[in-house]
Write an enzyme that holds these catalytic residues in place. Sequence first.
Site, PDB file in Angstrom:
ATOM      1  N   ASN A 187       1.139  -1.719  -0.376  1.00 14.97           N
ATOM      2  CA  ASN A 187       0.196  -0.493   0.238  1.00 14.97           C
ATOM      3  C   ASN A 187       1.277   1.277  -0.274  1.00 14.97           C
ATOM      4  O   ASN A 187       1.213   1.245   0.999  1.00 14.97           O
ATOM      5  CB  ASN A 187      -1.521   0.008   0.895  1.00 14.97           C
TER       6      ASN A 187
ATOM      7  N   HIS B 151      -9.698   0.877   5.104  1.00 17.75           N
ATOM      8  CA  HIS B 151      -8.153   1.355   6.469  1.00 17.75           C
ATOM      9  C   HIS B 151      -8.221   2.190   7.369  1.00 17.75           C
ATOM     10  O   HIS B 151      -9.037   3.012   6.754  1.00 17.75           O
ATOM     11  CB  HIS B 151      -7.248   1.661   4.855  1.00 17.75           C
TER      12      HIS B 151
ATOM     13  N   GLY C 123       2.509   1.974  10.894  1.00 15.25           N
ATOM     14  CA  GLY C 123       3.722   3.513  10.392  1.00 15.25           C
ATOM     15  C   GLY C 123       4.327   3.447  11.141  1.00 15.25           C
ATOM     16  O   GLY C 123       5.129   5.186  11.810  1.00 15.25           O
TER      17      GLY C 123
ATOM     18  N   GLU D  11      -4.968  -4.500  10.910  1.00 12.39           N
ATOM     19  CA  GLU D  11      -3.583  -3.897  11.237  1.00 12.39           C
ATOM     20  C   GLU D  11      -4.077  -3.534  12.214  1.00 12.39           C
ATOM     21  O   GLU D  11      -4.712  -2.271  12.624  1.00 12.39           O
ATOM     22  CB  GLU D  11      -4.452  -2.757  10.134  1.00 12.39           C
TER      23      GLU D  11
HETATM   24  P1  PGA Z   1       2.646   0.358   7.558  1.00 14.29           P
HETATM   25  O1  PGA Z   1       1.464   0.439   6.868  1.00 14.29           O
HETATM   26  O2  PGA Z   1       3.585  -1.394   7.132  1.00 14.29           O
HETATM   27  O3  PGA Z   1       3.905   1.572   7.362  1.00 14.29           O
HETATM   28  O4  PGA Z   1       2.669   0.238   9.202  1.00 14.29           O
HETATM   29  C1  PGA Z   1       0.536  -0.990   6.608  1.00 14.29           C
HETATM   30  C2  PGA Z   1      -0.165   0.504   6.376  1.00 14.29           C
HETATM   31  O5  PGA Z   1      -1.184   0.765   6.885  1.00 14.29           O
HETATM   32  O6  PGA Z   1      -1.585  -0.995   5.278  1.00 14.29           O
END
Ligand code: PGA
Length: 248
Positions: free
Chosen positions: A9, A94, A172, A166
């Site tokens: 993503n 998301h 992030g 998630e």
């Molecule tokens: P990340 O994001 O790997 O940067 O934590 C994952 C996502 O939000 O799909």
Amino acid sequence: MKKNYIAANWKMNLTRSKAVELAKDIREAVKDGKNKYMIAPSFTLIQDVAEVLKGSNILLGAQNMCAEEQGAFTGEVSPLQLLDLGVQVVILGHSERRHIFKETNELINSKVKMALAHKIEVILCVGELLEEREAGKAVAVCEEQIRKGLDGVSEKDMENITIAYEPVWAIGTGKTASPEDADEIHAEIRRVLKDMYGEEIAKNTYIQYGGSMKPTNAEALLAKENIDGGLIGGAGLKAETFAPICKF
Ligand code: PGA
């Protein structure tokens, strides 16, 4: 054995030339890979990335979609427009859409049904906030997001549904759920799917983990019984960090 489903993503990153470069690097790096792969660029990059991915083993995705086919919806992008670009998969629900842009379970559910009506595969994201986890509500939050998100989705259409777990506090942030914690929630998600659709569909549905998945933690996460892949943000923005995850 089920393959892993590894999806990038890219979020709101890159411009066309950089996106083409990265898509080419990833295409090359995973060309002999045996798993299922997908890249979801920003809308403005899709056409260029589509050219690069044509004929490859990587599906083309989008990060969002309008719940309507056409009309007076300023700033939105419709399923027909995505199909026109060759998009095969859409990420819906998301946590950034839920929490920053205030998308509700009901809106997400109409998007899910609209995508399925157009034979676009869906990655439906679910996951709890840190305060919900601390209050012991992680499972309940995910269960509600799944039941409402899949309301009215038929058994037949479940072959085009992937769930991405998630935890919002891990996205992030560099913080990852431990493989054991993640697997526990994945097992709960499978229980909910079993209750809704029966054992076979629950077993066959991909459940990805997302939230700071990277080469150093991917193997342990993906080794878990109920973790069938990853939805990857930060580490999906470089072939050197995305490709190693694709091989597990
Ligand atoms: P990340 O994001 O790997 O940067 O934590 C994952 C996502 O939000 O799909």
